[in-house]
Scaffold this motif. Structure first.
Motif, PDB file in Angstrom:
ATOM      1  N   ALA A 160     -12.553 -48.418 -16.159  1.00  0.00           N
ATOM      2  CA  ALA A 160     -13.463 -49.612 -16.148  1.00  0.00           C
ATOM      3  C   ALA A 160     -12.834 -50.815 -16.230  1.00  0.00           C
ATOM      4  N   MET A 161     -11.703 -51.051 -16.034  1.00  0.00           N
ATOM      5  CA  MET A 161     -11.138 -52.387 -15.768  1.00  0.00           C
ATOM      6  C   MET A 161     -10.841 -52.576 -14.312  1.00  0.00           C
ATOM      7  N   ALA A 162     -11.569 -51.626 -13.481  1.00  0.00           N
ATOM      8  CA  ALA A 162     -11.455 -51.767 -11.922  1.00  0.00           C
ATOM      9  C   ALA A 162     -10.151 -51.945 -11.390  1.00  0.00           C
ATOM     10  N   PRO A 163      -8.950 -51.451 -11.735  1.00  0.00           N
ATOM     11  CA  PRO A 163      -7.734 -51.545 -11.063  1.00  0.00           C
ATOM     12  C   PRO A 163      -7.750 -50.816  -9.784  1.00  0.00           C
ATOM     13  N   ARG A 164      -6.675 -51.469  -9.106  1.00  0.00           N
ATOM     14  CA  ARG A 164      -6.594 -50.910  -7.731  1.00  0.00           C
ATOM     15  C   ARG A 164      -5.501 -49.543  -7.818  1.00  0.00           C
ATOM     16  N   CYS A 165      -4.776 -49.632  -8.852  1.00  0.00           N
ATOM     17  CA  CYS A 165      -3.883 -48.603  -8.997  1.00  0.00           C
ATOM     18  C   CYS A 165      -3.643 -48.014 -10.299  1.00  0.00           C
ATOM     19  N   ILE A 166      -3.761 -46.953 -10.610  1.00  0.00           N
ATOM     20  CA  ILE A 166      -3.322 -46.358 -12.116  1.00  0.00           C
ATOM     21  C   ILE A 166      -2.281 -45.621 -12.045  1.00  0.00           C
ATOM     22  N   VAL A 167      -1.213 -45.980 -13.018  1.00  0.00           N
ATOM     23  CA  VAL A 167       0.202 -45.311 -13.238  1.00  0.00           C
ATOM     24  C   VAL A 167      -0.120 -44.329 -14.600  1.00  0.00           C
ATOM     25  N   LEU A 168       0.150 -43.146 -14.401  1.00  0.00           N
ATOM     26  CA  LEU A 168       0.084 -42.312 -15.838  1.00  0.00           C
ATOM     27  C   LEU A 168       1.241 -41.754 -15.817  1.00  0.00           C
ATOM     28  N   ASP A 169       1.760 -42.152 -17.188  1.00  0.00           N
ATOM     29  CA  ASP A 169       3.000 -41.555 -17.647  1.00  0.00           C
ATOM     30  C   ASP A 169       2.981 -40.527 -18.546  1.00  0.00           C
ATOM     31  N   ASN A 191      -8.293 -40.442  -6.657  1.00  0.00           N
ATOM     32  CA  ASN A 191      -7.552 -41.020  -5.416  1.00  0.00           C
ATOM     33  C   ASN A 191      -8.233 -40.798  -4.209  1.00  0.00           C
ATOM     34  N   ARG A 192      -8.764 -39.513  -4.272  1.00  0.00           N
ATOM     35  CA  ARG A 192      -9.560 -39.116  -2.832  1.00  0.00           C
ATOM     36  C   ARG A 192     -10.884 -39.529  -2.622  1.00  0.00           C
ATOM     37  N   ALA A 193     -11.760 -39.599  -3.766  1.00  0.00           N
ATOM     38  CA  ALA A 193     -13.111 -40.100  -3.719  1.00  0.00           C
ATOM     39  C   ALA A 193     -13.087 -41.423  -3.726  1.00  0.00           C
ATOM     40  N   ALA A 194     -12.319 -42.323  -4.622  1.00  0.00           N
ATOM     41  CA  ALA A 194     -12.427 -43.756  -4.945  1.00  0.00           C
ATOM     42  C   ALA A 194     -11.552 -44.563  -4.415  1.00  0.00           C
ATOM     43  N   GLY A 195     -10.118 -43.847  -3.737  1.00  0.00           N
ATOM     44  CA  GLY A 195      -9.390 -44.633  -2.941  1.00  0.00           C
ATOM     45  C   GLY A 195      -8.386 -45.193  -4.093  1.00  0.00           C
ATOM     46  N   VAL A 196      -8.282 -44.985  -5.166  1.00  0.00           N
ATOM     47  CA  VAL A 196      -7.600 -45.561  -6.342  1.00  0.00           C
ATOM     48  C   VAL A 196      -5.963 -45.093  -6.048  1.00  0.00           C
ATOM     49  N   THR A 197      -5.091 -46.007  -5.915  1.00  0.00           N
ATOM     50  CA  THR A 197      -3.763 -45.625  -5.869  1.00  0.00           C
ATOM     51  C   THR A 197      -3.195 -45.124  -7.316  1.00  0.00           C
ATOM     52  N   VAL A 198      -2.442 -43.738  -7.053  1.00  0.00           N
ATOM     53  CA  VAL A 198      -2.227 -42.905  -8.219  1.00  0.00           C
ATOM     54  C   VAL A 198      -0.566 -42.964  -8.318  1.00  0.00           C
ATOM     55  N   VAL A 199      -0.073 -43.460  -9.262  1.00  0.00           N
ATOM     56  CA  VAL A 199       1.281 -42.928  -9.504  1.00  0.00           C
ATOM     57  C   VAL A 199       1.339 -42.039 -10.663  1.00  0.00           C
ATOM     58  N   LEU A 200       1.675 -40.903 -10.523  1.00  0.00           N
ATOM     59  CA  LEU A 200       1.863 -39.507 -11.741  1.00  0.00           C
ATOM     60  C   LEU A 200       3.362 -39.531 -11.951  1.00  0.00           C
ATOM     61  N   ILE A 201       3.675 -39.829 -13.352  1.00  0.00           N
ATOM     62  CA  ILE A 201       5.054 -39.496 -13.825  1.00  0.00           C
ATOM     63  C   ILE A 201       4.885 -38.144 -14.522  1.00  0.00           C
ATOM     64  N   THR A 202       5.779 -37.371 -13.899  1.00  0.00           N
ATOM     65  CA  THR A 202       5.590 -35.922 -14.677  1.00  0.00           C
ATOM     66  C   THR A 202       6.888 -35.114 -14.635  1.00  0.00           C
ATOM     67  N   HIS A 203       7.090 -34.134 -15.484  1.00  0.00           N
ATOM     68  CA  HIS A 203       8.289 -33.222 -15.183  1.00  0.00           C
ATOM     69  C   HIS A 203       7.812 -32.042 -14.765  1.00  0.00           C
ATOM     70  N   HIS A 204       6.486 -31.741 -14.605  1.00  0.00           N
ATOM     71  CA  HIS A 204       6.063 -30.614 -14.166  1.00  0.00           C
ATOM     72  C   HIS A 204       6.018 -30.183 -12.602  1.00  0.00           C
ATOM     73  N   MET A 205       6.484 -29.165 -12.288  1.00  0.00           N
ATOM     74  CA  MET A 205       6.815 -29.060 -10.697  1.00  0.00           C
ATOM     75  C   MET A 205       5.337 -28.930  -9.993  1.00  0.00           C
ATOM     76  N   ASP A 206       4.786 -28.073 -10.778  1.00  0.00           N
ATOM     77  CA  ASP A 206       3.046 -27.649 -10.150  1.00  0.00           C
ATOM     78  C   ASP A 206       2.345 -28.878  -9.949  1.00  0.00           C
ATOM     79  N   GLU A 207       2.353 -29.942 -11.028  1.00  0.00           N
ATOM     80  CA  GLU A 207       1.484 -31.187 -11.036  1.00  0.00           C
ATOM     81  C   GLU A 207       2.300 -32.048  -9.904  1.00  0.00           C
ATOM     82  N   ALA A 208       3.624 -31.990  -9.575  1.00  0.00           N
ATOM     83  CA  ALA A 208       4.046 -33.054  -8.680  1.00  0.00           C
ATOM     84  C   ALA A 208       3.663 -32.264  -7.251  1.00  0.00           C
ATOM     85  N   ALA A 209       3.584 -30.943  -6.958  1.00  0.00           N
ATOM     86  CA  ALA A 209       3.431 -30.544  -5.792  1.00  0.00           C
ATOM     87  C   ALA A 209       2.017 -30.850  -5.275  1.00  0.00           C
TER      88      ALA A 209
END
Length: 292
Positions: A160-169, A191-209
């Motif tokens: 709702a803040m209309a950012p161009r990038c979302i970082v998820l820790d 990411n795919r429908a709205a074109g938002v840049t996504v940075v996903l911080i994770t330790h899950h291999m299946d998410e990273a894949a």
């Protein structure tokens, strides 16, 4: 023209310590995140990945080197609001981000603080809740929602803040498998429908894949960077820093250790099944010298 929305140059960071020298958490990180991309940052606790995330919208400032958000130096205090409007953050625990007693009021909180006109706030809130699949819960109390639903509300509040990038820790760290699946689906759709840049911080291999690009961190350094399909083939390198690989890759790697010629680039269950089918049908041949 450089389309990097986030750029770090020789980024160094140390938390202040009671006794010097302070341990270095980030040690010369050079990274560019392209606008519109979906990047996963993978690493163990203590690898520096969450500290890196907090530099991406100036929650933390560098001890050395530079961080630029859409070309803005994050140490420029006069541009902090612009930086936070460009890059939104979602954290592990959605309860720490939910501030209101009604879902739609919570999502409206940040736009109200940014001075967005009421009519536009209404529009943004409805759109954000629809994007994360929570519109039908707009009049519910957040504390009655499941963990995955709460996290999707927290993501809607950032959208709702209309950012161009979302970082998820590590946004799925506190969720059950169903909640994790809900949040991952939401992230990919954004990411795919709205074109938002996504940075996903994770330790899950299946998410990273599931990302388009995978950055692996260890000891404050980037040790691998590329498409997940390529990075996960470096099984020995990842195991050397205490990381595993997706189960599909692990299975195929074990077969290769036994001398069977199977591909290491199968990430999905279907691709792995196809590789095993080929093996059973005699399409895969024993090997002695080939290595990936």
């Amino acid at each position: 023209m450089n389309s990097a929305i986030i750029k770090t140059q020789n980024l160094r960071f140390s938390y202040t310590a009671a006794e010097p020298p302070a341990p270095v958490v980030l040690d010369g990180v050079d990274l560019e995140i392209e606008a519109g991309s979906f990047v996963a940052v993978l690493g163990h606790n203590g690898s520096g990945k969450s500290t890196l995330a907090k530099h991406m919208n100036a929650i933390l400032l560098p001890s050395g080197g530079k961080v630029y958000v859409d070309g803005i130096d994050t140490v420029d205090e006069d541009r902090l609001l612009d930086i936070r409007r460009t890059v939104g953050m979602v954290f592990q625990n959605p309860d720490n981000q939910i501030v209101a007693n009604v879902v739609e009021e919570d999502v409206a909180f940040a736009p109200e603080n940014l001075g967005v006109p009421p009519a536009e706030i209404r529009e943004r809130v409805d759109k954000a809740l629809k994007q994360v699949g929570m519109y039908q819960y707009r009049e519910h109390a957040p504390h009655l929602l499941s963990g995955g639903q709460k996290q999707r509300v927290a993501i809607a509040g950032v959208i709702a803040m209309a950012p161009r990038c979302i970082v998820l820790d590590e946004p799925t760290a506190m969720l059950d498998p169903i909640g994790r699946s809900e949040v991952l689906r939401t992230i990919k759709d954004l990411n795919r429908a709205a074109g938002v840049t996504v940075v996903l911080i994770t330790h899950h291999m299946d998410e990273a894949a599931q990302a388009d690009r995978l950055v692996v961190m260890s000891g404050g350094h980037i040790i691998a960077d590329g498409p997940p399909r390529e990075v996960f083939q470096r099984v020995e390198d990842l195991k050397a820093v205490g990381l595993t690989v997706p189960e599909t890759t692990e299975l195929l790697w074990q077969l290769r250790q036994e001398g069977l010629d199977v591909p290491l680039d199968a990430l999905t269950d279907e691709e792995c099944a196809q590789a095993l089918y080929g093996l059973l049908c005699g399409e895969a041949r024993p090997e002695n010298h080939q290595s990936q």
